[in-house]
Write an enzyme that holds these catalytic residues in place. Structure first.
Site, short mmCIF file in Angstrom:
data_model
loop_
_atom_site.label_atom_id
_atom_site.label_comp_id
_atom_site.label_asym_id
_atom_site.label_seq_id
_atom_site.Cartn_x
_atom_site.Cartn_y
_atom_site.Cartn_z
CD GLU A 28 -87.00 -50.79 -6.26
OE1 GLU A 28 -88.20 -51.13 -6.26
OE2 GLU A 28 -86.07 -51.59 -5.99
CB CYS A 232 -90.68 -54.78 -6.32
SG CYS A 232 -89.89 -56.33 -5.85
CG ASN A 356 -87.24 -56.20 -10.60
OD1 ASN A 356 -86.03 -56.02 -10.52
ND2 ASN A 356 -88.00 -56.36 -9.52
CD GLU A 357 -86.41 -59.17 -6.92
OE1 GLU A 357 -87.51 -59.23 -6.34
OE2 GLU A 357 -85.38 -58.78 -6.35
#
Length: 795
Positions: A28, A232, A356-357
């Site tokens: 990331e 994120c 994602n999350e």
């Protein structure tokens, strides 16, 4: 001193679950992992697109300065009226008033500056035009801070239209704090855009390539897969793909780099997208890792931006087009684009993640549409669902329920916890079923890069291996960190502009990746001493009531002993607390007030709580020995959407459970916290919000697993000793011949202080020691040193 000798028996003919693609890496772009990191570009703000939307201190000339030499005078400005292309409109203008010995611009690079090494070549390029002096040379130089030239070249900007110019320079000295200068004489104006400087020596020699030392360290891990581009970073942004702060849209990241739009990185810097999807796929291919791209699911949980269901079509098309881009024949629309970029062969994409999350019903409602469309067109594609950033609780369960209902292939779990939590939850996946979606542990780490952290993670990874029937993929996170741009730590690999080192955690990951094996082998222990149980003590101690960034009022407080019925009432006790920005500025902030101490092991704390101001809510601390060792119930946490129970051990936190909850100002809430031994339940207005247990670590005599390498037939045995004394063991390889000499290798990490860490000065202070040995028959003796990780590979 060593413990009583036991025996590890590996049943070499009794194979278990396939280990598949278990251990990989996660990339990331945070901590400047791409720009200023893995992406080898040395010029910062190369297209003059930095903006306050990226970071409040940024502007179009961040990292640039004007150059005026020998009486030269110039004006430096930014314009956008005649851009090189519409996606990156800004460009620099040098208006020459007096030529002197030259005027122009200088780039400062990342970190301490632009790093160059003696004898190495650097490829410069830029787009430029000028309105006068078309035969005037433009001098390009790599210079020290004091102006000593380390390498130079000359180009002639001979056009009034935008045109690309390129030159190559050889550094005659090593300097990690250099500057790039672009200087000219003559008259009129020089217009400059997309200024770039790359080392010719990139990983695999690719243009627009990757920094060789970092990429090599990643390649040496031999990961089975790479998850990208986040994190994120994937879903935090606007819904419009043309917005500067849009969600991460992969189609913006391919094609000519000068036409890729700058993007606001949600970690508060600029993202050039020079390292884009094509480059990610190439890197995965170069290092033999399967690509696992993660795409947004039409929902930004950070800002509650939601794509209407009837407008999901383009988002779903993005996912389908990506699969075609990766796998499609060159005769297909997106396969032909891949071929035009230079890769006619498919990349062989097997996995794709949506979200994602994510937390909240809007995501899971939309996930279903993605899942159905992908499976309809690509039934063999393995689709990854999300379960949020918590190890347990309401949103975690919602994610798993969605995965079961949709038939997701994997569920992406994320958690960052204390090393003690990882030891206590070594057996986390023992009860997971083989016929349900598999776990993709897409982000995990214990809080720290010490030897102790690495060993705790190694113990947990053995638990992942032993549960390969349920755990399909796992990758430590984050992977990269530039020491001068830290957003998050711990991290697997640390670097500056010219050095890089792997942490102790890195070498644990490397051992597990190199020696994963293809199938589990049955392994059992006998004769060892019983596990070392930390004294099982109930949760008791100090209780404090508090707040975070808000003003709150507590009243009507009492504690009930659930064994005896005894009550301690605090009828006249109230706590009016404030931690708002205003209170802090006035020096009147007060976050916590102590209520009492309790030695009870089975009790319920009751209270009324009201928020009177601020954006968040309530914090109830309990079982508190000191500020670094306690539990706490946080109601209205991150962005006023969480209720969570967490523990803190030696200053390192672990979220035990989370559910969605929003606190309203002026509303009184009846809170009840029930503690029984180490089990915890929490109620809001009589409704059960949480049920969890704060497990204490039980240190086992050894943590162990075994597997077989299908290609070589080697038997692999991994053992972690988390005790402060050596453990003697007899290792028997049942099923192998009992006569004859057998060769073996061992890889051992041992002999370090638990607080030891690697560093630039000692990059391999903690690293495995390799040795070869041999033994007769099918058994040998070994003492596992205190606090050690040992891997045997037996022919």
């Amino acid at each position: 001193m060593s413990k009583k000798q036991g025996k590890l028996t590996i049943h070499t003919t009794q194979q278990g679950a396939e280990l598949g693609d278990l251990f990989g890496i996660f990339f990331e772009d945070l901590n400047h992992a791409a720009d200023g990191g893995l992406y080898a570009e040395l010029v910062r703000n190369r297209s003059f697109e930095f903006d306050p939307i990226d970071h409040r201190d940024f502007h179009a000339l961040t990292a640039w300065e004007k150059v005026e030499r020998g009486g030269g005078r110039a004006e430096l400005s930014i314009e956008d009226s005649q851009p090189m292309n519409v996606r990156n409109k800004h460009y620099a203008v040098v208006a020459i008033h007096e030529a002197g010995d030259g005027v122009g611009i200088m780039n400062m690079g990342f970190n301490t500056g632009i790093p160059v090494r003696a004898g190495e070549n650097y490829r410069f390029s830029f787009y430029a035009r000028r309105d006068e002096s078309l035969n005037e040379p433009v001098r390009i130089a790599i210079e020290s801070k004091t102006g000593i030239v380390h390498g130079e070249a000359v180009v002639v900007v001979d056009s009034a239209e935008w045109k690309r110019y390129e030159a190559e320079m050889t550094a005659d000295e090593t300097n990690f704090s250099s500057r790039l200068t672009i200087v000219t004489g003559g008259t009129g104006k020089l217009y400059v855009d997309m200024v770039s400087l790359f080392p010719v020596l990139t990983y695999q020699g690719r243009t627009n390539g990757l920094r060789e030392d970092i990429a090599t360290l990643l390649a040496e891990l031999k990961p089975k897969f790479m998850r990208f581009p986040g994190g994120c970073l994937v879903h935090d942004g606007s819904l419009n793909p043309d917005d500067r702060n849009s969600m991460y849209r992969w189609k913006n990241t391919i094609g000519p780099v000068e036409q890729r739009p700058s993007r606001r990185n949600n970690w508060s810097y600029n993202q050039t997208l020079g390292l884009g999807y094509y480059e990610y796929f190439l890197f995965c291919e170069d290092i033999g890792a399967k690509p696992i791209p993660i795409l947004p699911g039409g929902y930004d949980p950070h800002h509650k931006r939601i794509v209407p269901i009837d407008e999901l079509g383009p988002w779903i098309d993005d996912a389908l087009d990506l699969i075609e881009f990766a796998n499609g024949d060159p005769s297909t629309e997106w396969g032909s684009i891949r071929a035009e970029l230079g890769h006619p062969e498919p990349f062989g994409l097997e996995y794709i993640g949506i979200g994602n999350e994510e937390v909240g019903e809007p995501f899971f409602e939309r996930y279903t549409y993605f899942h159905r469309a992908i499976k309809a067109k690509y039934p063999a594609m393995k689709i990854i669902n999300s379960s949020g950033p918590f190890a347990a609780g309401g949103e975690y369960e919602r994610g798993w329920q969605s995965a079961r209902e949709n038939g997701s292939d994997l569920v992406d779990e994320h958690y960052y916890q204390s090393p003690e939590w990882f030891l206590a939850n070594f057996d986390r996946y023992d009860g997971f079923k083989a016929d349900e979606p598999k776990v993709f542990l897409g982000e995990y780490a214990s809080w720290g890069n010490t030897y102790y952290n690495a060993l705790a993670e190694a113990s947990f990874m053995i638990g992942l291996e032993r549960n390969a029937h349920a755990v399909g993929l796992a990758c430590y996170a984050p992977m990269l960190c530039n020491v001068d741009y830290v957003n998050w730590k711990p991290d697997l690999i640390w670097f500056n502009n010219h050095e890089v080192f792997g942490t102790a955690n890195y070498y644990v990951q490397k051992l597990f990746m190199h020696h994963q094996g293809d199938r589990l082998l049955r392994i059992e222990a006998s004769g060892f001493e019983e596990p070392l149980s930390v004294e099982t003590k109930p949760i008791n101690g100090a209780i404090e009531l508090g707040t975070d960034a808000s003003s709150v009022l507590y009243s009507n407080v009492k504690i009930v002993n659930n064994d005896t019925g005894e009550e301690r009432t605090f009828a006249d006790w109230t706590a009016e607390l404030s931690d708002t920005e205003e209170a802090r500025q006035e020096g009147k902030a007060k976050r916590f007030e102590r209520l009492c101490e309790t030695a009870w092991s089975n009790y319920t704390l009751h209270m009324s709580a009201k928020r009177t101001g601020g954006p968040r809510g309530f914090v109830v601390a309990f079982g508190q020995a000191d500020d670094n060792n306690k539990l706490f119930w946080e109601i209205s946490g991150w962005q006023n959407q969480d209720s969570a129970i967490s523990s803190r051990v030696n200053g390192r936190g672990s979220c035990l459970t989370q559910s969605l909850f929003t606190v309203e100002t002026g509303v009184a809430y009846e809170l009840a916290l029930e503690v029984s031994g180490r089990k915890i339940r929490a109620f809001i207005n009589g409704e059960l919000m949480h049920e969890t247990e704060d497990r204490l670590a039980v240190i086992r005599p050894l943590y162990y697993s075994s597997s077989v390498d299908g290609a070589t037939g080697d038997t692999i045995v991994k053992v972690v000793n988390m005790q402060g004394v050596g453990v003697s063991s007899h290792i028997e390889l049942e099923g192998l011949p009992t006569v004859g000499r057998r060769r073996a290798e061992s890889y051992e990490m041992s002999g370090h202080s638990l607080e030891d860490e690697n560093s630039f000065e000692q990059p391999r202070k903690i690293a495995p020691v390799e040795r070869e040995f041999s033994f007769d028959g099918n058994e040998f003796a070994h003492e596992f040193p205190p606090y050690s990780l040992t891997v045997f590979r037996i022919s």
